[in-house]
Design an enzyme around this catalytic site. Sequence first.
Site, PDB file in Angstrom:
ATOM      1  N   SER A 145      32.003  42.338  33.940  1.00  0.00           N
ATOM      2  CA  SER A 145      33.096  41.620  34.440  1.00  0.00           C
ATOM      3  C   SER A 145      34.105  41.568  33.516  1.00  0.00           C
ATOM      4  O   SER A 145      34.820  42.630  32.969  1.00  0.00           O
ATOM      5  CB  SER A 145      32.728  40.229  34.864  1.00  0.00           C
ATOM      6  OG  SER A 145      33.702  39.719  35.700  1.00  0.00           O
ATOM      7  N   ARG A 214      37.017  26.996  41.574  1.00  0.00           N
ATOM      8  CA  ARG A 214      35.751  27.483  41.729  1.00  0.00           C
ATOM      9  C   ARG A 214      35.276  27.888  42.973  1.00  0.00           C
ATOM     10  O   ARG A 214      34.399  28.930  42.975  1.00  0.00           O
ATOM     11  CB  ARG A 214      34.658  26.424  41.098  1.00  0.00           C
ATOM     12  CG  ARG A 214      33.435  26.958  40.924  1.00  0.00           C
ATOM     13  CD  ARG A 214      33.386  28.127  39.908  1.00  0.00           C
ATOM     14  NE  ARG A 214      32.142  28.526  39.506  1.00  0.00           N
ATOM     15  CZ  ARG A 214      31.936  29.502  38.610  1.00  0.00           C
ATOM     16  NH1 ARG A 214      32.725  30.268  37.982  1.00  0.00           N
ATOM     17  NH2 ARG A 214      30.430  29.830  38.377  1.00  0.00           N
ATOM     18  N   ASP A 312      31.078  44.774  45.880  1.00  0.00           N
ATOM     19  CA  ASP A 312      32.144  43.914  44.919  1.00  0.00           C
ATOM     20  C   ASP A 312      33.532  44.181  45.461  1.00  0.00           C
ATOM     21  O   ASP A 312      34.151  45.254  45.419  1.00  0.00           O
ATOM     22  CB  ASP A 312      32.099  44.550  43.560  1.00  0.00           C
ATOM     23  CG  ASP A 312      32.655  43.845  42.609  1.00  0.00           C
ATOM     24  OD1 ASP A 312      33.319  43.005  42.865  1.00  0.00           O
ATOM     25  OD2 ASP A 312      32.254  43.935  41.329  1.00  0.00           O
ATOM     26  N   HIS A 345      30.148  40.975  43.440  1.00  0.00           N
ATOM     27  CA  HIS A 345      30.324  41.254  41.860  1.00  0.00           C
ATOM     28  C   HIS A 345      29.464  40.413  41.254  1.00  0.00           C
ATOM     29  O   HIS A 345      28.893  40.711  39.995  1.00  0.00           O
ATOM     30  CB  HIS A 345      31.723  40.523  41.844  1.00  0.00           C
ATOM     31  CG  HIS A 345      32.291  40.446  40.373  1.00  0.00           C
ATOM     32  ND1 HIS A 345      32.526  41.583  39.698  1.00  0.00           N
ATOM     33  CD2 HIS A 345      32.277  39.427  39.350  1.00  0.00           C
ATOM     34  CE1 HIS A 345      32.896  41.494  38.393  1.00  0.00           C
ATOM     35  NE2 HIS A 345      32.801  39.929  38.264  1.00  0.00           N
ATOM     36  N   ASP A 346      28.696  39.423  41.696  1.00  0.00           N
ATOM     37  CA  ASP A 346      27.587  38.668  40.911  1.00  0.00           C
ATOM     38  C   ASP A 346      26.290  39.325  41.096  1.00  0.00           C
ATOM     39  O   ASP A 346      25.420  38.877  40.360  1.00  0.00           O
ATOM     40  CB  ASP A 346      27.503  37.044  41.493  1.00  0.00           C
ATOM     41  CG  ASP A 346      28.117  36.354  40.810  1.00  0.00           C
ATOM     42  OD1 ASP A 346      28.994  36.524  39.800  1.00  0.00           O
ATOM     43  OD2 ASP A 346      28.432  34.944  41.111  1.00  0.00           O
TER      44      ASP A 346
END
Length: 366
Positions: A145, A214, A312, A345-346
């Site tokens: 990342s 968040r 992503d 993405h995670d």
Amino acid sequence: MADARLYYDLPSPFAMKRGGALHGAQLAYETWGTLNPTRDNGVFILTGLSPSAHATSNEVDASDGWWEGIIGPGKAIDTDKYFVICANTLGSCRGSSGPASINPATGKLYRLEFPELALEDVANASHALVTSLGIEQLACLVGCSMGGMSSLAYMLLHPGSVAAHISISTAPQAQPFAIAIRSLQREAIRSDPAWNDGSYDDAHYPLNGMRIARKLGVVMYRSAMEWSGRFGRIRLESDQRHDEAFSSEFQIESYLEGHAQRFARSFDPNSYLYLSRASDWFDIAEYGGGKVSDGMLKIGIERALVIGVETDILFPLSQQQEIADGLRAAGANVDFVPLDCPQGHDAFLVEIDVFGAAIAQFLASL
């Protein structure tokens, strides 16, 4: 719980790319495995925005790290073979110097007096740490990342310091979509009255701003495919809802709130702002006369593994291809691995078996 962190004192003054310098700054880091006599088995890991240096458990701190399934004896990054180092990013708040640290010139927290932070500063600080350990060339530099962006800067600014590179879900420059989302996250924090131009404390803390920031991040880090599969349109039970108007009604809303509440006070808001903006500023095209491809040509390594995820939306697969093509054009032997994972993405934090297999195969080929 014992603290496994070690601390490296950065050269003082430590000059910053965008001006100013740090005095008495430090990096918090952890290590696993043993550095061999020739000091050529070092693997350095550059993290995303929020992780600590605790990438995996060790004898001092047995708690699971953020990449527990990847690093360790016999695992993909084998600590029986490699000497693995992970540092908390410069500018963060998990042991390294940043806005939440004491400014030695004033004896007070830096807050917004911390110099403007660039990912090149992260790279230079990381390189200083590595060389302090007696390592002239890393066997492999791993960047995930935001850490992948810092890794590109590391290799470009310090030629010959890296033999092989593993690039995971990153970018050679920030694209408009990522900038837009991060801008909204920063606005949420700065718009919270308790942020108070960076002068908050535990009693007056920008909790709502951090919660919203968040939530935006979690939505961006995953994919619509995963949200549909995990939550669909399932509603909360009546006893799980609140009475106020427009309160959470769906399970996905409750999940985001729980995630936000757990994170909001665990990470310093000013550090979040600094690292977020540093990600937006990064652009390897600066080193190539305005072209990413020409900037990539200045990175000289032998081998590279570039992993991307089709779902992503933060760092799309096209940017992973751009990195792979750029490293290949610069002379590296590159393996490009596009993965079809629903987690977006995670995925590198979730699909441990899939990512671990790709990493293990690459390292075995070195």
